[in-house]
Write a protein that holds these residues in place. Structure first.
Motif, mmCIF file in Angstrom:
data_model
loop_
_atom_site.group_PDB
_atom_site.id
_atom_site.type_symbol
_atom_site.label_atom_id
_atom_site.label_comp_id
_atom_site.label_asym_id
_atom_site.label_seq_id
_atom_site.Cartn_x
_atom_site.Cartn_y
_atom_site.Cartn_z
ATOM 1 N N ARG A 119 19.349 -8.139 145.057
ATOM 2 C CA ARG A 119 19.800 -6.834 145.538
ATOM 3 C C ARG A 119 20.048 -6.903 147.046
ATOM 4 O O ARG A 119 19.299 -7.520 147.793
ATOM 5 N N TYR A 120 21.120 -6.242 147.461
ATOM 6 C CA TYR A 120 21.515 -6.154 148.868
ATOM 7 C C TYR A 120 21.748 -4.689 149.192
ATOM 8 O O TYR A 120 22.217 -3.927 148.347
ATOM 9 N N ALA A 121 21.436 -4.273 150.423
ATOM 10 C CA ALA A 121 21.621 -2.874 150.796
ATOM 11 C C ALA A 121 21.964 -2.767 152.278
ATOM 12 O O ALA A 121 21.548 -3.588 153.090
ATOM 13 N N GLY A 122 22.732 -1.722 152.605
ATOM 14 C CA GLY A 122 23.052 -1.424 153.993
ATOM 15 C C GLY A 122 24.253 -0.512 154.101
ATOM 16 O O GLY A 122 25.132 -0.504 153.243
ATOM 17 N N GLU A 123 24.272 0.303 155.133
ATOM 18 C CA GLU A 123 25.401 1.171 155.461
ATOM 19 C C GLU A 123 25.842 2.042 154.279
ATOM 20 O O GLU A 123 27.028 2.269 154.066
ATOM 21 N N GLY A 124 24.873 2.510 153.487
ATOM 22 C CA GLY A 124 25.172 3.414 152.390
ATOM 23 C C GLY A 124 25.539 2.743 151.079
ATOM 24 O O GLY A 124 25.816 3.419 150.096
ATOM 25 N N MET A 125 25.579 1.415 151.059
ATOM 26 C CA MET A 125 25.882 0.702 149.822
ATOM 27 C C MET A 125 24.671 -0.107 149.387
ATOM 28 O O MET A 125 23.949 -0.654 150.213
ATOM 29 N N GLU A 126 24.458 -0.141 148.072
ATOM 30 C CA GLU A 126 23.394 -0.943 147.478
ATOM 31 C C GLU A 126 24.015 -1.677 146.297
ATOM 32 O O GLU A 126 24.651 -1.051 145.441
ATOM 33 N N ALA A 127 23.874 -3.001 146.273
ATOM 34 C CA ALA A 127 24.555 -3.778 145.241
ATOM 35 C C ALA A 127 23.723 -4.956 144.769
ATOM 36 O O ALA A 127 22.969 -5.539 145.544
ATOM 37 N N ASP A 128 23.884 -5.270 143.478
ATOM 38 C CA ASP A 128 23.352 -6.506 142.910
ATOM 39 C C ASP A 128 24.523 -7.481 142.915
ATOM 40 O O ASP A 128 25.584 -7.175 142.365
ATOM 41 N N ILE A 129 24.335 -8.644 143.557
ATOM 42 C CA ILE A 129 25.430 -9.591 143.730
ATOM 43 C C ILE A 129 25.037 -10.948 143.173
ATOM 44 O O ILE A 129 23.968 -11.471 143.493
ATOM 45 N N ASP A 130 25.916 -11.517 142.348
ATOM 46 C CA ASP A 130 25.742 -12.878 141.838
ATOM 47 C C ASP A 130 26.143 -13.822 142.966
ATOM 48 O O ASP A 130 27.319 -13.904 143.315
ATOM 49 N N VAL A 179 30.120 -8.615 142.451
ATOM 50 C CA VAL A 179 29.261 -7.431 142.510
ATOM 51 C C VAL A 179 28.995 -7.001 141.071
ATOM 52 O O VAL A 179 29.902 -6.621 140.342
ATOM 53 N N GLU A 180 27.740 -7.098 140.646
ATOM 54 C CA GLU A 180 27.367 -6.802 139.264
ATOM 55 C C GLU A 180 26.945 -5.355 139.060
ATOM 56 O O GLU A 180 27.050 -4.836 137.953
ATOM 57 N N ALA A 181 26.446 -4.709 140.090
ATOM 58 C CA ALA A 181 26.050 -3.298 140.032
ATOM 59 C C ALA A 181 26.129 -2.755 141.450
ATOM 60 O O ALA A 181 25.889 -3.495 142.408
ATOM 61 N N VAL A 182 26.478 -1.469 141.574
ATOM 62 C CA VAL A 182 26.631 -0.915 142.927
ATOM 63 C C VAL A 182 26.384 0.592 142.931
ATOM 64 O O VAL A 182 26.677 1.286 141.955
ATOM 65 N N LEU A 183 25.823 1.064 144.037
ATOM 66 C CA LEU A 183 25.712 2.481 144.342
ATOM 67 C C LEU A 183 26.350 2.705 145.708
ATOM 68 O O LEU A 183 26.148 1.902 146.632
ATOM 69 N N ILE A 184 27.115 3.780 145.827
ATOM 70 C CA ILE A 184 27.730 4.160 147.100
ATOM 71 C C ILE A 184 27.110 5.485 147.508
ATOM 72 O O ILE A 184 27.259 6.487 146.793
ATOM 73 N N ASP A 185 26.408 5.497 148.625
ATOM 74 C CA ASP A 185 25.708 6.696 149.081
ATOM 75 C C ASP A 185 24.849 7.291 147.975
ATOM 76 O O ASP A 185 24.784 8.502 147.778
ATOM 77 N N GLY A 186 24.189 6.408 147.188
ATOM 78 C CA GLY A 186 23.280 6.828 146.133
ATOM 79 C C GLY A 186 23.948 7.245 144.836
ATOM 80 O O GLY A 186 23.279 7.646 143.899
ATOM 81 N N GLU A 187 25.265 7.146 144.772
ATOM 82 C CA GLU A 187 26.016 7.581 143.588
ATOM 83 C C GLU A 187 26.701 6.389 142.924
ATOM 84 O O GLU A 187 27.027 5.400 143.585
ATOM 85 N N GLU A 188 26.947 6.514 141.613
ATOM 86 C CA GLU A 188 27.696 5.484 140.906
ATOM 87 C C GLU A 188 29.130 5.455 141.411
ATOM 88 O O GLU A 188 29.634 6.447 141.947
ATOM 89 N N LEU A 189 29.775 4.352 141.204
ATOM 90 C CA LEU A 189 31.147 4.160 141.650
ATOM 91 C C LEU A 189 32.087 5.079 140.880
ATOM 92 O O LEU A 189 31.995 5.200 139.655
ATOM 93 N N ASP A 190 32.976 5.753 141.600
ATOM 94 C CA ASP A 190 33.964 6.623 140.964
ATOM 95 C C ASP A 190 34.955 5.797 140.149
ATOM 96 O O ASP A 190 35.290 4.673 140.535
ATOM 97 N N PRO A 191 35.457 6.350 139.041
ATOM 98 C CA PRO A 191 36.504 5.659 138.288
ATOM 99 C C PRO A 191 37.714 5.401 139.204
ATOM 100 O O PRO A 191 38.025 6.218 140.067
ATOM 101 N N GLY A 192 38.363 4.285 139.009
ATOM 102 C CA GLY A 192 39.517 3.952 139.828
ATOM 103 C C GLY A 192 39.162 3.273 141.131
ATOM 104 O O GLY A 192 40.027 3.034 141.968
ATOM 105 N N MET A 193 37.886 2.989 141.333
ATOM 106 C CA MET A 193 37.436 2.309 142.551
ATOM 107 C C MET A 193 36.729 1.020 142.157
ATOM 108 O O MET A 193 36.175 0.908 141.064
#
Length: 90
Positions: free
Chosen positions: A45-56, A62-76
Motif C-alpha cells: 500500500r502507498y499513500a500521499g496527496e489524497g491518493m491511496e493505492a495498492d500497487i504491484d 495499480v490494483e486498488a485505489v482511493l481518491i480523497d477517500g472515495e472509490e474511483l469514478d467510472p470513466g477514470m
C-alpha cells in the motif's frame, strides 16, 4: 523482496480518449509513499496527496485505489507514471 518507496500516480479521464484511442491527459497527479502495509489486494500500500493505492511493484499496476477517500469514478483510471513523469500509455 524490496519494493520501491514511492511512485507518482496519474489520474486520467478515460472518457476523453481521442479517435486514435489515446487516453486523455492526466488531470491530477500525486506522489505516494510506501506505508509498510499490505492492502486487501495483497500488494504493498502507498499513500500521499489524497491518493491511496495498492500497487504491484513487479508490473507497476495499480490494483486498488482511493481518491480523497472515495472509490474511483467510472470513466477514470489511475496509473503509475513512467520515470520521466509522462503518461504511461503514451
Amino acid at each position: 523482496m524490496s519494493h520501491p518507496q514511492n511512485y507518482e500516480l496519474l489520474l486520467i479521464p478515460d472518457h476523453s480518449r481521442t479517435r486514435t484511442g489515446a487516453p486523455g491527459r492526466p488531470i491530477r497527479s500525486a506522489v505516494v509513499a510506501a506505508t509498510g502495509e499490505t492492502g486487501a489486494s495483497g500488494y504493498p500500500r502507498y499513500a500521499g496527496e489524497g491518493m491511496e493505492a495498492d500497487i504491484d511493484p513487479e508490473t507497476r499496476t495499480v490494483e486498488a485505489v482511493l481518491i480523497d477517500g472515495e472509490e474511483l469514478d467510472p470513466g477514470m483510471s489511475v496509473q503509475v507514471a513512467r520515470g520521466d513523469g509522462s503518461n504511461p500509455r503514451a
